[in-house]
Scaffold this motif. Structure first.
Motif, short mmCIF file in Angstrom:
data_model
loop_
_atom_site.label_atom_id
_atom_site.label_comp_id
_atom_site.label_asym_id
_atom_site.label_seq_id
_atom_site.Cartn_x
_atom_site.Cartn_y
_atom_site.Cartn_z
N GLY A 30 0.81 -1.20 0.00
CA GLY A 30 0.00 0.00 0.00
C GLY A 30 0.85 1.26 0.00
O GLY A 30 2.06 1.22 0.26
N PRO A 31 0.19 2.40 -0.28
CA PRO A 31 0.90 3.68 -0.25
C PRO A 31 1.48 3.93 1.15
O PRO A 31 0.76 3.86 2.14
CB PRO A 31 -0.21 4.71 -0.55
N GLY A 32 2.79 4.16 1.22
CA GLY A 32 3.42 4.43 2.50
C GLY A 32 3.83 3.19 3.27
O GLY A 32 4.27 3.27 4.42
N SER A 33 3.74 2.03 2.63
CA SER A 33 4.12 0.79 3.34
C SER A 33 5.63 0.66 3.50
O SER A 33 6.10 -0.19 4.25
CB SER A 33 3.54 -0.44 2.62
N GLY A 34 6.40 1.49 2.76
CA GLY A 34 7.85 1.48 2.92
C GLY A 34 8.60 0.86 1.74
O GLY A 34 9.77 0.48 1.87
N GLY A 36 9.84 2.23 -1.10
CA GLY A 36 11.02 2.99 -1.51
C GLY A 36 12.14 2.89 -0.47
O GLY A 36 13.32 2.73 -0.82
N THR A 37 11.76 2.95 0.79
CA THR A 37 12.74 2.88 1.89
C THR A 37 13.48 1.55 1.84
O THR A 37 14.71 1.50 1.92
CB THR A 37 12.00 3.01 3.24
N LEU A 142 2.51 8.66 5.66
CA LEU A 142 2.38 9.55 4.49
C LEU A 142 2.16 11.00 4.91
O LEU A 142 2.70 11.93 4.28
CB LEU A 142 1.22 9.09 3.59
N ARG A 149 5.03 15.81 -2.03
CA ARG A 149 4.25 15.11 -3.06
C ARG A 149 2.82 15.61 -3.09
O ARG A 149 2.18 15.76 -2.05
CB ARG A 149 4.30 13.59 -2.79
N ALA A 186 5.35 -5.14 7.31
CA ALA A 186 5.99 -3.83 7.09
C ALA A 186 5.63 -2.81 8.17
O ALA A 186 6.02 -1.65 8.07
CB ALA A 186 5.59 -3.29 5.72
N LYS A 188 6.62 -2.98 11.22
CA LYS A 188 7.72 -2.91 12.20
C LYS A 188 8.68 -1.78 11.84
O LYS A 188 8.62 -1.22 10.74
CB LYS A 188 8.45 -4.25 12.20
N VAL A 190 12.02 0.17 10.54
CA VAL A 190 12.73 -0.04 9.26
C VAL A 190 13.77 -1.17 9.35
O VAL A 190 13.82 -2.04 8.46
CB VAL A 190 13.42 1.29 8.82
N VAL A 193 12.15 -4.58 9.49
CA VAL A 193 11.56 -4.95 8.18
C VAL A 193 12.69 -5.44 7.27
O VAL A 193 12.56 -6.46 6.58
CB VAL A 193 10.81 -3.76 7.54
N1 LIG Z 1 9.16 0.67 8.78
C1 LIG Z 1 8.93 1.98 8.87
N2 LIG Z 1 8.58 2.55 10.05
C2 LIG Z 1 8.32 3.88 10.12
N3 LIG Z 1 8.39 4.73 9.07
C3 LIG Z 1 8.73 4.22 7.88
C4 LIG Z 1 9.01 2.83 7.71
N4 LIG Z 1 9.31 2.62 6.42
C5 LIG Z 1 9.22 3.81 5.80
N5 LIG Z 1 8.88 4.77 6.66
C6 LIG Z 1 8.63 6.19 6.38
O1 LIG Z 1 7.31 6.25 5.84
C7 LIG Z 1 7.26 7.13 4.73
C8 LIG Z 1 6.82 6.35 3.49
O2 LIG Z 1 7.85 5.42 3.14
P1 LIG Z 1 8.18 5.12 1.63
O3 LIG Z 1 8.30 6.38 0.86
O4 LIG Z 1 9.33 4.19 1.61
O5 LIG Z 1 6.85 4.34 1.24
P2 LIG Z 1 6.31 3.86 -0.18
O6 LIG Z 1 5.70 2.52 0.01
O7 LIG Z 1 7.38 3.96 -1.22
O8 LIG Z 1 5.18 4.92 -0.45
P3 LIG Z 1 4.48 5.37 -1.84
O9 LIG Z 1 3.67 4.22 -2.29
O10 LIG Z 1 3.65 6.53 -1.45
O11 LIG Z 1 5.59 5.73 -2.79
C9 LIG Z 1 8.65 7.76 4.61
O12 LIG Z 1 8.65 9.00 5.29
C10 LIG Z 1 9.56 6.75 5.32
O13 LIG Z 1 10.69 7.37 5.91
#
Ligand SMILES: Nc1ncnc2c1ncn2[C@@H]1O[C@H](COP(=O)(O)OP(=O)(O)OP(=O)(O)O)[C@@H](O)[C@H]1O
Ligand SMILES: Nc1ccn([C@@H]2O[C@H](COP(=O)(O)O)[C@@H](O)[C@H]2O)c(=O)n1
Ligand SMILES: [Mg+2]
Length: 210
Positions: A30-34, A36-37, A142, A149, A186, A188, A190, A193
């Motif tokens: 999902g959006p913001g699931s992490g 990219g990180t 997000l 964004r 996801a 947990k 970073v 994960v």
């Molecule tokens: N496991 C985590 N715990 C807490 N915060 C996290 C975690 N992983 C990522 N984040 C933070 O959550 C935000 C969203 O992460 P990220 O951009 O990696 O998500 P995404 O799945 O790529 O989102 P999108 O689909 O919107 O591109 C970022 O600010 C990131 O630093």
């Protein structure tokens, strides 16, 4: 032989990707699931090239492309861009890279994305990394991402969640039925994960983390 996605669509010829035959891992969630990180960590430890479909679309807007306005409007509404546009960008990025293994992040987003990518390129992913996270946690992340964004506002976030549930989960279920999904908790922190991610990559990759 056609060498572009456009040619492949109109002439029924092969994509250049079906000749290069790169190794592909789809990274979904999902959006913001992490996504990219974690992709940044995977690149560092396992030598993949990270291609975010969303980033490629945003770069297309910035480049002043003729599709820019259409893409901008669709991203602002949280809806999915026509597959030929996204596939063309992915194909170009893969062909321009010297690497032969790619993390494709945020694609395929729906069945149309999936079916067209597979039929045009002939590529089936090695596996699908699925970052599973609650909407509450994703919404929190997000709303505090602060990367400017246009789609990180509560109205669009809710639309993106709806698209994920109604379209993207179908793709995850499809690959799950083929035994190709590697599900990661996801929610947990970073680092935790990434420990789970490493366990997925290590047996299938000879460039494992030290
Ligand atoms: N496991 C985590 N715990 C807490 N915060 C996290 C975690 N992983 C990522 N984040 C933070 O959550 C935000 C969203 O992460 P990220 O951009 O990696 O998500 P995404 O799945 O790529 O989102 P999108 O689909 O919107 O591109 C970022 O600010 C990131 O630093
Ligand atoms: N396959 C895709 C991927 C993305 N989009 C559009 O981009 C937006 C942002 O994507 P992120 O992965 O960076 O969150 C997404 O909401 C879609 O509008 C797409 O159309 N197709
Ligand atoms: Mg992302």
């Amino acid at each position: 032989m056609g060498t572009s996605v456009d040619a492949a669509h109109t002439e029924g010829t092969e994509s250049a990707l079906s000749v290069k035959k790169p190794k592909v891992v789809f990274v979904l969630g999902g959006p913001g699931s992490g996504k990219g990180t974690q992709c940044a960590n995977i690149v560092e430890h396992f030598g993949y090239t990270h291609l975010s479909a969303g980033d490629l679309l945003r770069a297309e807007i910035s480049s002043g492309s003729e599709n820019g306005t259409m893409i901008q409007n669709m991203i602002s509404e949280g809806v999915i861009v026509p597959p030929e546009v996204t596939i063309k960008l992915l194909e170009k990025a893969i062909m321009e890279s010297e690497n032969d293994k790619f993390l494709i992040d945020g694609f395929p987003r729906n069945e149309e994305n999936r079916a067209m990518f597979e039929s045009v390129t002939g590529i089936v992913p090695e596996f699908v990394l699925f970052f599973d996270c609650s909407e509450e946690e994703m919404e929190r992340r997000l709303l505090s991402r602060n990367q400017g964004r246009v789609d990180d506002n509560i109205d669009t976030i809710r639309k993106r969640f709806k698209v994920f549930v109604e379209s993207s989960l179908f793709v995850i279920n499809y690959y799950n039925s083929k035994g190709r999904v590697r599900k990661i908790d996801a929610a947990k922190p970073v680092a935790e994960v990434f420990e789970a991610v490493k366990a997925v990559f290590t047996p299938v990759d000879d460039k494992a983390a030290a």
